[in-house]
Enzyme design. Structure first.
Site, PDB file in Angstrom:
ATOM      1  N   LYS A 107       1.431   4.183  -2.914  1.00  0.00           N
ATOM      2  CA  LYS A 107       1.166   5.590  -2.630  1.00  0.00           C
ATOM      3  C   LYS A 107       2.414   6.443  -2.886  1.00  0.00           C
ATOM      4  O   LYS A 107       2.332   7.557  -3.421  1.00  0.00           O
ATOM      5  CB  LYS A 107       0.688   5.761  -1.185  1.00  0.00           C
ATOM      6  CG  LYS A 107      -0.776   5.407  -0.976  1.00  0.00           C
ATOM      7  CD  LYS A 107      -1.670   6.352  -1.754  1.00  0.00           C
ATOM      8  CE  LYS A 107      -3.114   6.261  -1.363  1.00  0.00           C
ATOM      9  NZ  LYS A 107      -3.969   7.232  -2.099  1.00  0.00           N
TER      10      LYS A 107
ATOM     11  N   TYR B  25       0.838  -1.203   0.000  1.00  0.00           N
ATOM     12  CA  TYR B  25       0.000   0.000   0.000  1.00  0.00           C
ATOM     13  C   TYR B  25       0.876   1.257   0.000  1.00  0.00           C
ATOM     14  O   TYR B  25       0.715   2.152  -0.834  1.00  0.00           O
ATOM     15  CB  TYR B  25      -0.931   0.006   1.208  1.00  0.00           C
ATOM     16  CG  TYR B  25      -1.612   1.331   1.432  1.00  0.00           C
ATOM     17  CD1 TYR B  25      -2.645   1.750   0.602  1.00  0.00           C
ATOM     18  CD2 TYR B  25      -1.211   2.180   2.465  1.00  0.00           C
ATOM     19  CE1 TYR B  25      -3.266   2.977   0.796  1.00  0.00           C
ATOM     20  CE2 TYR B  25      -1.823   3.404   2.665  1.00  0.00           C
ATOM     21  CZ  TYR B  25      -2.848   3.803   1.831  1.00  0.00           C
ATOM     22  OH  TYR B  25      -3.448   5.016   2.024  1.00  0.00           O
TER      23      TYR B  25
END
Length: 297
Positions: free
Chosen positions: A135, A131
């Site tokens: 990002k 994740y």
């Protein structure tokens, strides 16, 4: 009045952003599940083509494009599609327009940081899970585009909380389980480990930062932290939620921490750059936020 094209308008963050722009901008909402009413456009940043996105941007002709979509969980491919490719498509779409792009990064981009020192935007970025990696990749695309002359900014949002927050987050999950326990008469709930310290920031404060970034005459910083500026032990936040809910049962900590957060024991945002660049500061206390989680969840 400026025109804003907002993607993810029906989500947890998107709804708060719509409210933050009320009276100060004309907002066109874009969502995969768009309402059948004026001011809404159906568009799926993951599934629809680049040509379709370019058509939407031309049609709306916005002063700023805000992206509140993205994934917290899923396969690596799903995270790349939602968090990286969607950002890339938006950068391509705005590169031939005068619109500013406002995207949302994450505290997960930093990874583990020194305990007790709020992290600033120029700190090392060493994400510990897919994740955070996705990002960070999206943020670096934004930084590269800014270097090439695109008007864009990535807001690194820490842990947004508030009314209607998803159950995939620790406080959303805790609220859901307290409600289930009360309905069933159970005198305990179970959650994962709650030792970590997090920077919980009210979703309304996040939304006001997004609005400030979209409406500012100029944003000179390509990356800005958006947080409360304080670290709170997750166990204490859950205890406050239980107190506000009137739940006197026990909170049992079982299992292992999630991979994307387990390696980070402490984090808080240094928000001084956002204050200087946007004139923005967080306004709401942790108690304010948690009351809304419970009473308007």
């Amino acid at each position: 009045m400026k025109r804003i094209l907002l993607f993810g308008a029906s989500g947890f963050l998107g709804r708060a952003v719509v409210a933050a722009f009320s009276g100060s901008a004309d907002v066109v909402c874009a969502s995969r599940g768009a309402r059948d009413e004026p001011g809404w456009i159906r568009h799926d940043l993951e599934q629809d083509s680049a040509a379709q996105l370019a058509s939407v941007v031309r049609q709306v002709h916005p002063d700023a494009v805000v992206n509140c979509t993205g994934r917290l969980d899923g396969t690596t491919a799903e995270l790349v599609s939602a968090n990286v490719l969607a950002t890339a498509r938006l950068l391509d779409a705005v590169s031939t327009s005068d619109a500013r792009l406002v995207t949302l990064g994450s505290a997960g981009e930093y990874g583990a940081v020194p305990v007790g020192h709020p992290v600033a935007e120029d700190a090392p970025t060493e994400p510990v899970a897919a994740y955070g990696v996705t990002k960070l990749a999206a943020t670096r695309l934004v930084q590269s585009a800014v270097d090439g002359g695109v008007d864009a900014v990535s807001l690194r949002v820490f842990n947004p909380i508030g009314a209607g927050m998803p159950s995939g987050t620790v406080l959303g999950r805790a609220a859901s389980r307290i409600r289930e326990a009360r309905n069933s008469g159970q005198d305990f709930i179970e959650l994962g480990p709650l030792d970590a310290y997090r920077d919980f920031v009210d979703v309304r404060d996040v939304a006001s930062a997004i609005a400030a970034a979209a409406l500012a005459t100029e944003v000179k910083e390509p990356v800005l932290n958006v947080g409360s500026g304080s670290a709170v032990r997750t166990r204490d936040a859950v205890a406050l939620l239980a107190e506000i809910a009137g739940f006197s049962g026990s909170v049992r900590e079982v299992g292992a921490a999630q991979a994307r957060s387990g390696a980070v024991n402490w984090i808080a945002a240094d928000v001084s750059r956002a204050k200087l660049a946007l004139g923005w500061s967080p306004r709401y206390s942790l108690a304010d936020s948690i009351r809304l989680i419970w009473h308007e969840g």
